[in-house]
Scaffold this motif. Structure first.
Motif, PDB file in Angstrom:
ATOM      1  N   ARG A  13       0.821  -1.212   0.000  1.00 45.02           N
ATOM      2  CA  ARG A  13       0.000   0.000   0.000  1.00 45.02           C
ATOM      3  C   ARG A  13       0.855   1.261   0.000  1.00 45.02           C
ATOM      4  O   ARG A  13       0.521   2.242  -0.659  1.00 45.02           O
ATOM      5  CB  ARG A  13      -0.909  -0.018   1.233  1.00 45.02           C
ATOM      6  N   GLY A  14       1.978   1.243   0.719  1.00 43.23           N
ATOM      7  CA  GLY A  14       2.820   2.433   0.785  1.00 43.23           C
ATOM      8  C   GLY A  14       3.923   2.435  -0.246  1.00 43.23           C
ATOM      9  O   GLY A  14       4.054   3.369  -1.043  1.00 43.23           O
ATOM     10  N   ASN A  15       4.724   1.363  -0.264  1.00 39.10           N
ATOM     11  CA  ASN A  15       5.900   1.330  -1.141  1.00 39.10           C
ATOM     12  C   ASN A  15       5.590   0.913  -2.569  1.00 39.10           C
ATOM     13  O   ASN A  15       6.356   1.226  -3.486  1.00 39.10           O
ATOM     14  CB  ASN A  15       6.956   0.379  -0.570  1.00 39.10           C
ATOM     15  N   GLY A  16       4.508   0.185  -2.776  1.00 37.03           N
ATOM     16  CA  GLY A  16       4.195  -0.324  -4.112  1.00 37.03           C
ATOM     17  C   GLY A  16       4.198   0.745  -5.193  1.00 37.03           C
ATOM     18  O   GLY A  16       4.926   0.621  -6.197  1.00 37.03           O
ATOM     19  N   PRO A  17       3.420   1.826  -5.035  1.00 34.88           N
ATOM     20  CA  PRO A  17       3.419   2.871  -6.063  1.00 34.88           C
ATOM     21  C   PRO A  17       4.795   3.512  -6.261  1.00 34.88           C
ATOM     22  O   PRO A  17       5.129   3.930  -7.376  1.00 34.88           O
ATOM     23  CB  PRO A  17       2.411   3.895  -5.514  1.00 34.88           C
ATOM     24  N   LEU A  18       5.606   3.580  -5.201  1.00 33.80           N
ATOM     25  CA  LEU A  18       6.944   4.172  -5.332  1.00 33.80           C
ATOM     26  C   LEU A  18       7.829   3.311  -6.221  1.00 33.80           C
ATOM     27  O   LEU A  18       8.625   3.833  -7.018  1.00 33.80           O
ATOM     28  CB  LEU A  18       7.582   4.336  -3.951  1.00 33.80           C
ATOM     29  N   TYR A  19       7.710   1.994  -6.099  1.00 36.46           N
ATOM     30  CA  TYR A  19       8.492   1.097  -6.961  1.00 36.46           C
ATOM     31  C   TYR A  19       8.006   1.164  -8.403  1.00 36.46           C
ATOM     32  O   TYR A  19       8.812   1.085  -9.341  1.00 36.46           O
ATOM     33  CB  TYR A  19       8.426  -0.334  -6.427  1.00 36.46           C
ATOM     34  N   ARG A 273      22.335   1.427  29.057  1.00 34.12           N
ATOM     35  CA  ARG A 273      23.633   0.891  28.638  1.00 34.12           C
ATOM     36  C   ARG A 273      23.925   1.190  27.175  1.00 34.12           C
ATOM     37  O   ARG A 273      24.770   0.552  26.537  1.00 34.12           O
ATOM     38  CB  ARG A 273      23.722  -0.614  28.922  1.00 34.12           C
ATOM     39  N   GLY A 274      23.199   2.173  26.625  1.00 33.14           N
ATOM     40  CA  GLY A 274      23.427   2.570  25.242  1.00 33.14           C
ATOM     41  C   GLY A 274      22.442   1.904  24.291  1.00 33.14           C
ATOM     42  O   GLY A 274      21.431   1.343  24.715  1.00 33.14           O
ATOM     43  N   PRO A 275      22.727   1.939  22.987  1.00 29.25           N
ATOM     44  CA  PRO A 275      21.795   1.369  22.011  1.00 29.25           C
ATOM     45  C   PRO A 275      21.814  -0.154  22.025  1.00 29.25           C
ATOM     46  O   PRO A 275      22.887  -0.763  21.980  1.00 29.25           O
ATOM     47  CB  PRO A 275      22.300   1.919  20.671  1.00 29.25           C
ATOM     48  N   VAL A 276      20.631  -0.761  22.103  1.00 32.79           N
ATOM     49  CA  VAL A 276      20.512  -2.212  21.994  1.00 32.79           C
ATOM     50  C   VAL A 276      19.613  -2.524  20.801  1.00 32.79           C
ATOM     51  O   VAL A 276      18.663  -1.801  20.504  1.00 32.79           O
ATOM     52  CB  VAL A 276      19.945  -2.858  23.281  1.00 32.79           C
ATOM     53  N   VAL A 277      19.925  -3.611  20.108  1.00 29.04           N
ATOM     54  CA  VAL A 277      19.209  -3.975  18.888  1.00 29.04           C
ATOM     55  C   VAL A 277      17.926  -4.722  19.239  1.00 29.04           C
ATOM     56  O   VAL A 277      17.952  -5.727  19.950  1.00 29.04           O
ATOM     57  CB  VAL A 277      20.092  -4.842  17.975  1.00 29.04           C
ATOM     58  N   ILE A 278      16.819  -4.215  18.749  1.00 28.61           N
ATOM     59  CA  ILE A 278      15.524  -4.869  18.947  1.00 28.61           C
ATOM     60  C   ILE A 278      15.238  -5.841  17.813  1.00 28.61           C
ATOM     61  O   ILE A 278      14.731  -6.944  18.030  1.00 28.61           O
ATOM     62  CB  ILE A 278      14.392  -3.819  19.040  1.00 28.61           C
ATOM     63  N   GLU A 279      15.599  -5.453  16.594  1.00 32.01           N
ATOM     64  CA  GLU A 279      15.263  -6.304  15.446  1.00 32.01           C
ATOM     65  C   GLU A 279      16.009  -5.818  14.208  1.00 32.01           C
ATOM     66  O   GLU A 279      16.236  -4.622  14.040  1.00 32.01           O
ATOM     67  CB  GLU A 279      13.747  -6.244  15.207  1.00 32.01           C
ATOM     68  N   VAL A 280      16.376  -6.766  13.355  1.00 32.95           N
ATOM     69  CA  VAL A 280      16.953  -6.444  12.048  1.00 32.95           C
ATOM     70  C   VAL A 280      15.993  -6.956  10.986  1.00 32.95           C
ATOM     71  O   VAL A 280      15.633  -8.144  10.973  1.00 32.95           O
ATOM     72  CB  VAL A 280      18.337  -7.085  11.860  1.00 32.95           C
ATOM     73  N   ASN A 281      15.567  -6.069  10.096  1.00 30.23           N
ATOM     74  CA  ASN A 281      14.674  -6.448   9.001  1.00 30.23           C
ATOM     75  C   ASN A 281      15.461  -6.405   7.700  1.00 30.23           C
ATOM     76  O   ASN A 281      15.983  -5.343   7.331  1.00 30.23           O
ATOM     77  CB  ASN A 281      13.486  -5.483   8.924  1.00 30.23           C
ATOM     78  N   PRO A 282      15.578  -7.525   6.983  1.00 36.13           N
ATOM     79  CA  PRO A 282      16.427  -7.576   5.786  1.00 36.13           C
ATOM     80  C   PRO A 282      15.723  -7.028   4.540  1.00 36.13           C
ATOM     81  O   PRO A 282      15.693  -7.654   3.490  1.00 36.13           O
ATOM     82  CB  PRO A 282      16.705  -9.069   5.647  1.00 36.13           C
ATOM     83  N   ARG A 283      15.170  -5.846   4.679  1.00 35.84           N
ATOM     84  CA  ARG A 283      14.381  -5.269   3.592  1.00 35.84           C
ATOM     85  C   ARG A 283      14.188  -3.782   3.873  1.00 35.84           C
ATOM     86  O   ARG A 283      14.490  -3.283   4.957  1.00 35.84           O
ATOM     87  CB  ARG A 283      13.010  -5.949   3.527  1.00 35.84           C
ATOM     88  N   LEU A 284      13.647  -3.104   2.886  1.00 32.93           N
ATOM     89  CA  LEU A 284      13.274  -1.703   3.054  1.00 32.93           C
ATOM     90  C   LEU A 284      12.026  -1.631   3.923  1.00 32.93           C
ATOM     91  O   LEU A 284      11.089  -2.400   3.723  1.00 32.93           O
ATOM     92  CB  LEU A 284      12.986  -1.085   1.681  1.00 32.93           C
ATOM     93  N   PRO A 285      11.985  -0.742   4.917  1.00 41.55           N
ATOM     94  CA  PRO A 285      10.762  -0.628   5.720  1.00 41.55           C
ATOM     95  C   PRO A 285       9.612  -0.092   4.894  1.00 41.55           C
ATOM     96  O   PRO A 285       9.807   0.611   3.900  1.00 41.55           O
ATOM     97  CB  PRO A 285      11.156   0.345   6.834  1.00 41.55           C
ATOM     98  N   GLY A 286       8.417  -0.430   5.311  1.00 42.98           N
ATOM     99  CA  GLY A 286       7.231   0.030   4.594  1.00 42.98           C
ATOM    100  C   GLY A 286       6.744   1.375   5.097  1.00 42.98           C
ATOM    101  O   GLY A 286       7.505   2.166   5.673  1.00 42.98           O
TER     102      GLY A 286
END
Length: 412
Positions: A13-19, A273-286
């Motif tokens: 819905r968001g990225n589709g038209p941009l591509y 304790r500084g920045p901690v990683v919550i999640e890595v998404n192997p793609r462009l965010p929507g």
């Protein structure tokens, strides 16, 4: 000479038209493969070519692409993920099958399983919350006891904050575990639950392309126990040292997970304790992230991704520096949407770049406590953060809606 085509697996819905726009500007003919093309309004409104195919079946997509080769020169293949992140794994395998540029399928698959991802990041010494894997109610309870309440409980596979909840006591823990394992949550594989330490602090995200950090933004979520995004800001307000720490950890994540081709998105919390990683998404965010990056940095990250997909070099240089903010419209109750309006007036506010409503009157509003709860967004940009905040608040104040609560709760 055959026309060059870009294959898009499913839509967005968001990225589709941009591509679509990026492909057309590069002289490519976009073709969408989808199990149900009618769910993407822009395909019909722009009379774009779409082919109905079971996108959960890699062999079916391979056969369809072979047919397309008779009429087109397929320059590249990419796709979008919804709640089923395994789709992007199949997209990567499709690229590999036709010897086209794309990410490593094995790396994407490992990354989509959040427990496997956590294990790989832990081995690399990446700062993260404490975590445990659970498959039964008793596992969830013992894991929470070991880590200490409050804890985050979420599916090990999924996206969009679906099924993610902060459990502050054992009653909430039991309630959410029952929801996840009791048949209400849709699992696309055997149930696996992550129980994680609740990392307290501001939310940040780093967006990368290849081995470069191109943008770092901040996000604000609604009140616990759920995590529905309310606002997104680029660039995040960070010191040079804070920016460097997030960027360095982001690149370490890419190395640990075997990523480094194409886009990725790394979510952080800045804790004591500084920045901690919550999640890595192997793609462009929507959602609005690509638009915000373009407004803030002058970088069309979607167009640069398409260049990579077709084997060209991308240009990740920023052309300017502004502040861009997206505010999401989230209803505070369930019911029937009687009316919604004010979007035209909001769009006319100087500095507003985009106003989108996702809903129409006379439709039911049933909140799921995830990204689908949003019924629209407003985007604004200007030379300063203070000015952009004032612009977006003025615009949002112009949008109104009315919801009549259900006389009885709808069946789930």
């Amino acid at each position: 000479m055959a026309k060059k085509a870009l294959i898009l697996v499913e839509g967005h819905r968001g990225n589709g038209p941009l591509y679509i726009q990026a492909a057309q500007r590069l002289g490519l003919h976009p073709i969408t493969l989808s199990a149900d093309p009618t769910q993407y309004d822009y395909l019909a409104s722009q009379k774009l070519e779409a082919i109905r195919v079971d996108t959960e079946d890699l062999d079916a997509m391979i056969r369809e692409c072979f047919k397309l080769y008779a009429s087109y020169d397929i320059a590249g293949i990419t796709g979008f993920t919804g709640l089923d992140e395994s789709l992007y794994v199949r997209v990567a395998r499709l690229c590999r099958h036709f010897d086209l540029p794309g990410p490593n399928p094995a790396s994407i698959e490992r990354c989509c399983d959040k427990f496997v991802q956590r294990e790989l990041l832990a081995q690399a010494g990446i700062p993260m919350p404490a975590y445990r894997l659970a498959t039964f109610t008793t596992d969830v309870e013992s894991s929470a006891a070991e880590i200490g309440l409050p804890v985050i409980v979420k599916p090990a596979l999924g996206s969009g904050s679906s099924g993610v909840r902060l459990c502050r006591d054992f009653d909430e823990l039991k309630e959410h575990t029952t929801y996840l394992l009791g048949g209400k949550h849709i699992w696309r594989s055997s149930p696996k639950i992550l129980v994680e330490e609740f990392a307290r602090g501001p939310n940040y995200s780093a967006d990368t392309m290849g081995n470069s950090v191109v943008a770092i933004g901040a996000a604000d979520f609604g009140h616990p126990p759920h995590f529905v995004v309310r606002e997104s800001i680029f660039p995040a307000l960070l010191t040079a040292d804070e920016h460097k720490r997030i960027a360095d950890i982001s690149l370490n994540c890419l190395r640990a997970l075997g990523l480094g081709w194409g886009p990725a998105n790394i979510e952080f919390r800045w804790t004591n304790r500084g920045p901690v990683v919550i999640e890595v998404n192997p793609r462009l965010p929507g959602w609005t992230t690509p638009r915000l990056i373009q407004l803030a940095y002058g970088l069309n990250i979607v167009a640069e991704h398409v260049k990579l997909v077709i084997g060209n070099q991308c240009n990740l240089r920023s052309s300017h520096s502004r502040t861009a903010i997206a505010r999401f419209l989230v209803p505070d109750c369930d019911g029937v949407l009687d009316w919604i309006g004010g979007d035209s007036q909001a769009a006319a506010v100087p500095g507003v770049a985009e106003v989108k409503l996702y809903v129409e009157p006379n439709r039911p509003i049933v909140r799921k406590c995830d990204y689908l709860d949003s019924i629209g967004h407003v985007i604004a940009a200007s030379a300063s953060r203070t000015q952009t905040e004032a612009i977006i608040q003025r615009a949002v104040n112009l949008i109104r809606w009315a919801i009549t609560p259900f006389s009885k709760p709808p069946e789930q």
